[in-house]
Motif scaffolding. Structure first.
Motif, short mmCIF file in Angstrom:
data_model
loop_
_atom_site.label_atom_id
_atom_site.label_comp_id
_atom_site.label_asym_id
_atom_site.label_seq_id
_atom_site.Cartn_x
_atom_site.Cartn_y
_atom_site.Cartn_z
N TYR A 186 -1.03 -31.56 24.90
CA TYR A 186 -1.25 -32.05 23.55
C TYR A 186 -0.89 -30.95 22.55
N VAL A 187 -0.69 -31.36 21.31
CA VAL A 187 -0.40 -30.44 20.21
C VAL A 187 -1.38 -30.71 19.08
N VAL A 188 -1.92 -29.65 18.50
CA VAL A 188 -2.84 -29.76 17.37
C VAL A 188 -2.05 -29.58 16.08
N LEU A 189 -2.17 -30.55 15.18
CA LEU A 189 -1.54 -30.49 13.87
C LEU A 189 -2.61 -30.22 12.82
N SER A 190 -2.41 -29.20 12.00
CA SER A 190 -3.39 -28.84 10.98
C SER A 190 -2.70 -28.57 9.65
N PRO A 191 -3.45 -28.57 8.53
CA PRO A 191 -2.83 -28.29 7.24
C PRO A 191 -2.16 -26.92 7.24
N GLY A 192 -0.90 -26.89 6.81
CA GLY A 192 -0.16 -25.63 6.75
C GLY A 192 -0.13 -25.08 5.34
N PRO A 193 0.59 -23.99 5.14
CA PRO A 193 0.68 -23.38 3.80
C PRO A 193 1.48 -24.24 2.83
N THR A 194 1.28 -24.01 1.55
CA THR A 194 2.07 -24.65 0.50
C THR A 194 2.90 -23.57 -0.19
N GLU A 195 4.03 -23.97 -0.75
CA GLU A 195 4.87 -23.03 -1.51
C GLU A 195 5.30 -23.71 -2.80
N ASN A 196 5.16 -22.99 -3.91
CA ASN A 196 5.54 -23.50 -5.21
C ASN A 196 7.04 -23.36 -5.39
N THR A 197 7.76 -24.47 -5.44
CA THR A 197 9.22 -24.41 -5.48
C THR A 197 9.76 -23.83 -6.79
N ILE A 198 8.94 -23.78 -7.83
CA ILE A 198 9.39 -23.17 -9.09
C ILE A 198 8.77 -21.78 -9.24
N GLY A 199 8.18 -21.27 -8.16
CA GLY A 199 7.58 -19.95 -8.18
C GLY A 199 8.27 -18.97 -7.25
N ASP A 200 7.56 -17.92 -6.89
CA ASP A 200 8.08 -16.86 -6.04
C ASP A 200 7.29 -16.77 -4.75
N VAL A 201 7.94 -16.25 -3.73
CA VAL A 201 7.28 -15.88 -2.48
C VAL A 201 7.63 -14.43 -2.19
N LYS A 202 6.60 -13.59 -2.15
CA LYS A 202 6.80 -12.15 -1.91
C LYS A 202 7.79 -11.56 -2.91
N GLY A 203 7.65 -11.98 -4.18
CA GLY A 203 8.49 -11.43 -5.23
C GLY A 203 9.89 -12.02 -5.32
N LYS A 204 10.21 -12.99 -4.47
CA LYS A 204 11.53 -13.60 -4.47
C LYS A 204 11.42 -15.07 -4.85
N PRO A 205 12.25 -15.54 -5.78
CA PRO A 205 12.17 -16.96 -6.17
C PRO A 205 12.42 -17.88 -4.98
N VAL A 206 11.63 -18.93 -4.86
CA VAL A 206 11.89 -19.93 -3.83
C VAL A 206 13.25 -20.57 -4.09
N ILE A 207 13.52 -20.88 -5.36
CA ILE A 207 14.83 -21.43 -5.76
C ILE A 207 15.47 -20.46 -6.74
N ALA A 208 16.62 -19.91 -6.37
CA ALA A 208 17.36 -19.00 -7.24
C ALA A 208 18.69 -19.64 -7.59
N ILE A 209 18.97 -19.77 -8.88
CA ILE A 209 20.21 -20.41 -9.35
C ILE A 209 21.02 -19.38 -10.12
N SER A 210 22.28 -19.23 -9.76
CA SER A 210 23.17 -18.31 -10.46
C SER A 210 24.46 -19.03 -10.84
N GLY A 211 25.03 -18.64 -11.98
CA GLY A 211 26.26 -19.29 -12.45
C GLY A 211 26.00 -20.49 -13.34
N ARG A 212 24.75 -20.71 -13.71
CA ARG A 212 24.39 -21.84 -14.57
C ARG A 212 23.14 -21.46 -15.36
N GLU A 213 23.06 -21.86 -16.61
CA GLU A 213 21.88 -21.54 -17.41
C GLU A 213 20.63 -22.21 -16.83
#
Length: 348
Positions: free
Chosen positions: A29-56
């Motif tokens: 069997y496998v146990v499934l439990s709530p995992g971590p969340t990540e803010n897609t408009i925020g940072d993880v360890k000082g790095k943006p989850v989404i980084a866009i370059s070449g566009r305003e």
């Protein structure tokens, strides 16, 4: 020692032995439990989850959080019976048969590789969906997924190669590449023009007869996209396709003035295709728990998951039913106080 004391001693010893055996006994069997969340408009360890370059891009606020499910167990790390029993008693955890995550015909390594590939494909589709929603032109391309070992393409075409032409004729669809190859007789060479490392090069590849007798080179392809600017998504070890909707919303938010959330903490889940259609996912119960624990008050729920979600929604979490990226954006606009109805999951 009296008979009663001896009986209690033996019983105690047997109980202890059974507990030790239970703790060591592996179960499929496998146990499934709530995992971590990540803010897609925020940072993880000082790095943006989404980084866009070449566009305003524009500053934003609030949270647009992807949610995950953590698992314990699997063919290479079997659960013990005691852990499985504990899971059955915890309403925030699901205990499911091992083959639910690890089909018997697939190794744990193959499952991991598939999760990584699904995440990569999800990011491509999410970017395409966001840019389509913003009416930003994108170009469809064909890329090499992998080559079959021992075939003519093995070692010549490489994963990530963008196939731009076959025998000098431009191609843009999967079917057109296959049709161009099959115009040859088995044994005849085919010339692929590929974009690799930013440069265009011609790669001659032999052909062999497939099971249908037609020429083949042994390459597996996927539809991909070329975007007019760079979008990098970084979420560490998260895999699978279920974060697609939240990636699209994060990209959309960064490319439009103002804060899409209005400062709210919104979480959600759902696959997405380039046209913006949102699909159902697994582990909705655990994902809602993880979202609420992370402070979310709104949960964007794929319509196909609504029936299960309403039965297990944590207190303080509002379910918003979504079917498309456009529908999700309009629902969030309405939550911010703009006119419009906020679609909800119907009561069970």
């Amino acid at each position: 020692m009296s008979r009663r004391a001896l009986t209690l001693l033996v019983a105690g010893f047997l109980a202890l032995a059974l507990a030790v055996i239970g703790a060591m006994l592996p179960v499929p069997y496998v146990v499934l439990s709530p995992g971590p969340t990540e803010n897609t408009i925020g940072d993880v360890k000082g790095k943006p989850v989404i980084a866009i370059s070449g566009r305003e891009t524009y500053p934003t606020q609030g949270r647009l959080s992807l949610v995950t499910v953590a698992y314990q167990g699997g063919p290479d790390n079997r659960l013990d019976l005691i852990t499985a029993l504990r899971g059955w008693l915890d309403p925030t955890i699901a205990v499911v048969p091992e083959e639910t995550l690890f089909p018997k015909s697939t190794s744990a390594e193959q499952v991991e590789e598939q999760n990584v590939q699904e995440m990569t494909d999800s990011q491509q589709s999410a970017t395409a969906a966001a840019l389509n929603a913003l009416k930003i032109p994108i170009e469809k391309v064909v890329t090499v997924a992998q080559t079959d070992k021992g075939t003519p393409a093995d070692g010549k075409l490489k994963p990530g190669d963008e196939i731009t032409a076959v025998d000098g004729a431009a191609v843009g669809e999967l079917g057109s590449v296959a049709a161009s190859v099959q115009r040859h007789k088995p044994g005849e060479p085919v010339t692929f023009t590929v974009r690799r490392g930013g440069a265009s090069t011609e790669v001659p590849v032999g052909t062999v007869a497939g099971k249908d007798g037609k020429a083949r080179v042994g390459v597996q392809m996927r539809a991909s996209y070329r975007f007019p600017f760079k979008v990098d998504i970084s979420v560490g070890e998260v895999g699978g396709p279920s974060a697609g909707l939240m990636f699209s919303l994060g990209i959309y938010d960064k490319l439009t003035p103002g804060a899409l959330t209005g400062g709210m903490s919104i979480a959600g889940t759902g696959t997405i295709d380039p046209a913006g259609n949102v699909g159902p996912i697994g582990g909705i119960e655990q994902k809602m728990v993880g979202a609420r624990r992370a402070g979310a008050t709104v949960f964007l729920t794929p319509a196909g998951n609504c029936a299960a979600a309403v039965k297990a929604v944590p207190s303080g979490l509002r379910l918003v039913r979504v079917e498309t990226l456009d529908g999700a954006i309009k629902a969030i606009d309405s939550l911010r106080g703009r006119s419009g109805v906020v679609p909800s999951c119907p009561a069970a």
